[in-house]
Design a protein around this motif. Structure first.
Motif, PDB file in Angstrom:
ATOM      1  N   VAL A 274      -2.694 -13.748   1.218  1.00  0.00           N
ATOM      2  CA  VAL A 274      -1.302 -13.914   0.803  1.00  0.00           C
ATOM      3  C   VAL A 274      -0.720 -12.525   0.614  1.00  0.00           C
ATOM      4  O   VAL A 274      -1.419 -11.599   0.186  1.00  0.00           O
ATOM      5  CB  VAL A 274      -1.245 -14.725  -0.527  1.00  0.00           C
ATOM      6  CG1 VAL A 274      -0.032 -14.366  -1.346  1.00  0.00           C
ATOM      7  CG2 VAL A 274      -1.261 -16.213  -0.248  1.00  0.00           C
ATOM      8  N   ILE A 275       0.550 -12.353   0.955  1.00  0.00           N
ATOM      9  CA  ILE A 275       1.226 -11.074   0.716  1.00  0.00           C
ATOM     10  C   ILE A 275       2.252 -11.273  -0.398  1.00  0.00           C
ATOM     11  O   ILE A 275       3.202 -12.047  -0.236  1.00  0.00           O
ATOM     12  CB  ILE A 275       1.968 -10.570   1.979  1.00  0.00           C
ATOM     13  CG1 ILE A 275       1.041 -10.493   3.183  1.00  0.00           C
ATOM     14  CG2 ILE A 275       2.666  -9.244   1.688  1.00  0.00           C
ATOM     15  CD1 ILE A 275       0.298  -9.220   3.376  1.00  0.00           C
ATOM     16  N   VAL A 276       2.060 -10.572  -1.484  1.00  0.00           N
ATOM     17  CA  VAL A 276       3.028 -10.595  -2.592  1.00  0.00           C
ATOM     18  C   VAL A 276       3.845  -9.313  -2.480  1.00  0.00           C
ATOM     19  O   VAL A 276       3.326  -8.215  -2.677  1.00  0.00           O
ATOM     20  CB  VAL A 276       2.302 -10.646  -3.954  1.00  0.00           C
ATOM     21  CG1 VAL A 276       3.305 -10.494  -5.101  1.00  0.00           C
ATOM     22  CG2 VAL A 276       1.521 -11.934  -4.089  1.00  0.00           C
ATOM     23  N   GLY A 277       5.127  -9.444  -2.099  1.00  0.00           N
ATOM     24  CA  GLY A 277       5.956  -8.258  -1.866  1.00  0.00           C
ATOM     25  C   GLY A 277       5.910  -7.892  -0.403  1.00  0.00           C
ATOM     26  O   GLY A 277       5.277  -6.914  -0.010  1.00  0.00           O
ATOM     27  N   CYS A 278       6.577  -8.707   0.426  1.00  0.00           N
ATOM     28  CA  CYS A 278       6.431  -8.550   1.880  1.00  0.00           C
ATOM     29  C   CYS A 278       7.553  -7.688   2.439  1.00  0.00           C
ATOM     30  O   CYS A 278       8.449  -8.173   3.138  1.00  0.00           O
ATOM     31  CB  CYS A 278       6.383  -9.935   2.525  1.00  0.00           C
ATOM     32  SG  CYS A 278       5.467  -9.904   4.063  1.00  0.00           S
ATOM     33  N   GLY A 279       7.504  -6.398   2.133  1.00  0.00           N
ATOM     34  CA  GLY A 279       8.482  -5.438   2.651  1.00  0.00           C
ATOM     35  C   GLY A 279       7.895  -4.719   3.850  1.00  0.00           C
ATOM     36  O   GLY A 279       7.269  -5.331   4.713  1.00  0.00           O
ATOM     37  N   LYS A 280       8.069  -3.387   3.886  1.00  0.00           N
ATOM     38  CA  LYS A 280       7.642  -2.607   5.058  1.00  0.00           C
ATOM     39  C   LYS A 280       6.120  -2.681   5.262  1.00  0.00           C
ATOM     40  O   LYS A 280       5.638  -3.039   6.326  1.00  0.00           O
ATOM     41  CB  LYS A 280       8.111  -1.153   4.897  1.00  0.00           C
ATOM     42  CG  LYS A 280       9.630  -1.013   4.907  1.00  0.00           C
ATOM     43  CD  LYS A 280      10.093   0.420   4.857  1.00  0.00           C
ATOM     44  CE  LYS A 280       9.975   1.060   3.508  1.00  0.00           C
ATOM     45  NZ  LYS A 280      10.832   0.491   2.463  1.00  0.00           N
TER      46      LYS A 280
ATOM     47  N   ILE B 215      -7.899 -13.397  -0.320  1.00  0.00           N
ATOM     48  CA  ILE B 215      -7.410 -12.024  -0.556  1.00  0.00           C
ATOM     49  C   ILE B 215      -5.910 -12.057  -0.874  1.00  0.00           C
ATOM     50  O   ILE B 215      -5.141 -12.711  -0.162  1.00  0.00           O
ATOM     51  CB  ILE B 215      -7.611 -11.130   0.696  1.00  0.00           C
ATOM     52  CG1 ILE B 215      -9.070 -11.176   1.162  1.00  0.00           C
ATOM     53  CG2 ILE B 215      -7.207  -9.690   0.408  1.00  0.00           C
ATOM     54  CD1 ILE B 215      -9.288 -10.613   2.559  1.00  0.00           C
ATOM     55  N   VAL B 216      -5.529 -11.347  -1.931  1.00  0.00           N
ATOM     56  CA  VAL B 216      -4.099 -11.221  -2.269  1.00  0.00           C
ATOM     57  C   VAL B 216      -3.718  -9.741  -2.168  1.00  0.00           C
ATOM     58  O   VAL B 216      -4.336  -8.895  -2.831  1.00  0.00           O
ATOM     59  CB  VAL B 216      -3.805 -11.736  -3.692  1.00  0.00           C
ATOM     60  CG1 VAL B 216      -2.343 -11.486  -4.064  1.00  0.00           C
ATOM     61  CG2 VAL B 216      -4.124 -13.232  -3.799  1.00  0.00           C
ATOM     62  N   PHE B 217      -2.744  -9.449  -1.330  1.00  0.00           N
ATOM     63  CA  PHE B 217      -2.217  -8.081  -1.249  1.00  0.00           C
ATOM     64  C   PHE B 217      -0.934  -8.021  -2.066  1.00  0.00           C
ATOM     65  O   PHE B 217      -0.001  -8.783  -1.788  1.00  0.00           O
ATOM     66  CB  PHE B 217      -1.894  -7.698   0.203  1.00  0.00           C
ATOM     67  CG  PHE B 217      -3.097  -7.488   1.051  1.00  0.00           C
ATOM     68  CD1 PHE B 217      -3.718  -6.247   1.098  1.00  0.00           C
ATOM     69  CD2 PHE B 217      -3.639  -8.537   1.781  1.00  0.00           C
ATOM     70  CE1 PHE B 217      -4.856  -6.051   1.865  1.00  0.00           C
ATOM     71  CE2 PHE B 217      -4.770  -8.352   2.558  1.00  0.00           C
ATOM     72  CZ  PHE B 217      -5.386  -7.106   2.597  1.00  0.00           C
ATOM     73  N   ILE B 218      -0.905  -7.131  -3.060  1.00  0.00           N
ATOM     74  CA  ILE B 218       0.328  -6.951  -3.831  1.00  0.00           C
ATOM     75  C   ILE B 218       0.997  -5.684  -3.309  1.00  0.00           C
ATOM     76  O   ILE B 218       0.638  -4.567  -3.682  1.00  0.00           O
ATOM     77  CB  ILE B 218       0.046  -6.878  -5.340  1.00  0.00           C
ATOM     78  CG1 ILE B 218      -0.693  -8.148  -5.790  1.00  0.00           C
ATOM     79  CG2 ILE B 218       1.365  -6.708  -6.113  1.00  0.00           C
ATOM     80  CD1 ILE B 218      -0.940  -8.252  -7.274  1.00  0.00           C
ATOM     81  N   THR B 219       1.945  -5.884  -2.393  1.00  0.00           N
ATOM     82  CA  THR B 219       2.600  -4.736  -1.747  1.00  0.00           C
ATOM     83  C   THR B 219       4.058  -4.643  -2.186  1.00  0.00           C
ATOM     84  O   THR B 219       4.964  -4.449  -1.373  1.00  0.00           O
ATOM     85  CB  THR B 219       2.471  -4.832  -0.209  1.00  0.00           C
ATOM     86  OG1 THR B 219       2.781  -6.163   0.197  1.00  0.00           O
ATOM     87  CG2 THR B 219       1.085  -4.488   0.246  1.00  0.00           C
ATOM     88  N   THR B 220       4.263  -4.794  -3.474  1.00  0.00           N
ATOM     89  CA  THR B 220       5.578  -4.555  -4.075  1.00  0.00           C
ATOM     90  C   THR B 220       5.749  -3.046  -4.251  1.00  0.00           C
ATOM     91  O   THR B 220       4.779  -2.292  -4.096  1.00  0.00           O
ATOM     92  CB  THR B 220       5.654  -5.220  -5.460  1.00  0.00           C
ATOM     93  OG1 THR B 220       4.687  -4.573  -6.294  1.00  0.00           O
ATOM     94  CG2 THR B 220       5.373  -6.706  -5.404  1.00  0.00           C
TER      95      THR B 220
ATOM     96  N   HIS C   8      -3.819  -3.605  -4.120  1.00  0.00           N
ATOM     97  CA  HIS C   8      -2.488  -3.051  -3.921  1.00  0.00           C
ATOM     98  C   HIS C   8      -2.616  -1.922  -2.906  1.00  0.00           C
ATOM     99  O   HIS C   8      -3.738  -1.492  -2.584  1.00  0.00           O
ATOM    100  CB  HIS C   8      -1.840  -2.611  -5.245  1.00  0.00           C
ATOM    101  CG  HIS C   8      -2.434  -1.381  -5.885  1.00  0.00           C
ATOM    102  ND1 HIS C   8      -2.325  -0.130  -5.316  1.00  0.00           N
ATOM    103  CD2 HIS C   8      -3.122  -1.207  -7.047  1.00  0.00           C
ATOM    104  CE1 HIS C   8      -2.916   0.763  -6.098  1.00  0.00           C
ATOM    105  NE2 HIS C   8      -3.423   0.132  -7.154  1.00  0.00           N
ATOM    106  N   CYS C   9      -1.490  -1.442  -2.388  1.00  0.00           N
ATOM    107  CA  CYS C   9      -1.532  -0.446  -1.305  1.00  0.00           C
ATOM    108  C   CYS C   9      -0.913   0.881  -1.718  1.00  0.00           C
ATOM    109  O   CYS C   9      -0.545   1.696  -0.868  1.00  0.00           O
ATOM    110  CB  CYS C   9      -0.827  -0.994  -0.063  1.00  0.00           C
ATOM    111  SG  CYS C   9      -1.735  -2.334   0.702  1.00  0.00           S
ATOM    112  N   SER C  10      -0.772   1.101  -3.008  1.00  0.00           N
ATOM    113  CA  SER C  10      -0.191   2.360  -3.471  1.00  0.00           C
ATOM    114  C   SER C  10      -1.182   3.512  -3.288  1.00  0.00           C
ATOM    115  O   SER C  10      -2.375   3.363  -3.581  1.00  0.00           O
ATOM    116  CB  SER C  10       0.190   2.229  -4.950  1.00  0.00           C
ATOM    117  OG  SER C  10       0.411   3.508  -5.499  1.00  0.00           O
TER     118      SER C  10
END
Ligand SMILES: NC(=O)c1ccc[n+]([C@@H]2O[C@H](COP(=O)([O-])OP(=O)(O)OC[C@H]3O[C@@H](n4cnc5c(N)ncnc54)[C@H](OP(=O)(O)O)[C@@H]3O)[C@@H](O)[C@H]2O)c1
Length: 289
Positions: A6-12, A64-69, A95-97
């Motif tokens: 799942v993508i939480v915060g589906c921006g760039k 898997i949960v990606f938090i890409t806010t 997260h991807c920070s």
């Protein structure tokens, strides 16, 4: 069967990550955004009907949960899902920070989830949802299960995995900012000067482009110290003085930046042995702030 996500915060980054994972066989369960409009837009790109503003409605039972806010809301977004019991025992949360440690996801641990960060060392601009993760360096850290999952994901995406200590992330990210963002700053600086020299806006980058590419290639081949050429490497005080005079007259707001970069460059020339202490001191006097 590949993991569900799942993508939480589906921006760039979320959209690019989603597309790359789908192409690698991972199963997109759904996505969320802050607004319904953004969620709808991302859902169209990733061809899913399952989109929402309420992240916790789609995260339960997912591998898997990606938090890409944006960085500033990652922790809260995670906390909100955890409080609504939206994570499972075996879920891995990333997260991807680049700047923040995986530990900001600590609220998910109460649900038994494993936490980590996966930072793609690449720039994702607006409208680049088709950006590939192939050959991109992805820097990872976190708990054992999360790190193992991240290694598998990066392999499946064709990325190169780099592991880093959690406490080293801030300096690591500062380096990435200098390499990418300040490269943009430097090019903007160079373009302003060349435009002042009368080269038109459209041609300015074309004119500088071969020089930029050649320099990057030299850095790759021989390293920064040996790649340095130009007036500071030659100890040419007369030319530097002319630069200072002209910039001071035509674009005085850029003079300080020129001097700071010149100061740093003198140390590179010294390290390369193309100038010695006496010349370096003379140069540093001329470019003193
Ligand atoms: N862009 C890059 O080049 C890059 C490179 C490497 C890593 N990163 C990292 O990747 C992450 C995402 O960056 P980005 O550039 O992709 O950001 P972005 O384009 O601004 O996207 C952020 C997304 O998060 C959504 N959002 C905001 N608050 C939310 C919430 N509370 N719950 C659910 N969704 C929420 C936004 O929805 P709305 O549109 O509805 O507001 C938007 O879809 C950051 O951690 C960043 O540091 C970025």
């Amino acid at each position: 069967m590949k993991s569900s996500f799942v993508i939480v915060g589906c921006g760039k980054v979320g959209t690019a990550m989603g597309r790359n994972l789908i192409n690698a066989g991972y199963r997109l369960i759904g996505l969320s955004c802050n607004t319904q409009e953004s969620a709808q837009k991302a859902a169209n790109i990733l061809s899913t009907d399952n989109f929402t503003k309420a992240s916790w409605e789609i995260t339960k039972g997912v591998d898997i949960v990606f938090i890409t806010t944006p960085d500033g809301v990652i922790s809260n977004a995670c906390n909100e899902i955890a409080q609504k019991n939206g994570f499972d025992n075996n879920t891995v949360i990333f997260h991807c920070s680049g700047a923040l440690p995986s530990t900001i996801l600590f609220s998910a641990k109460a649900c038994g989830a494993s936490i980590g960060s996966m930072h793609p060392l690449q720039s994702f601009a607006v409208g680049c949802s088709d950006a590939t993760f192939k050959n991109v360096i992805v820097t990872i850290e976190g708990e054992k299960d999360a790190v193992n999952a991240a290694k598998q994901i990066t392999e499946d995406l064709g990325s190169t995995c780099l592991t880093i200590k959690t406490e080293a992330k801030t300096l690591y990210h500062a380096s990435a900012v200098v390499a990418s963002n300040y490269l943009v700053t430097l090019q903007d600086f160079a373009l302003k000067l060349i435009k002042k020299a009368g080269i038109s806006g459209d041609d300015a980058f074309k004119v500088l482009s071969p020089l930029i590419k050649g320099t990057l290639s030299n850095i790759k081949n021989v390293g920064t110290i040996k790649a340095l050429t130009g007036p500071i490497a030659r100890g040419d005080i007369e030319t530097i003085t002319k630069h200072l005079d002209e910039i001071g007259e035509k674009t005085p707001n850029l003079l300080l930046l020129y001097k700071i970069l010149a100061q740093y460059t003198v140390d590179i020339a010294l390290a390369g042995g193309t100038i010695f202490d006496s010349k370096a001191n003379e140069l540093k006097k001329v470019i003193s702030l």
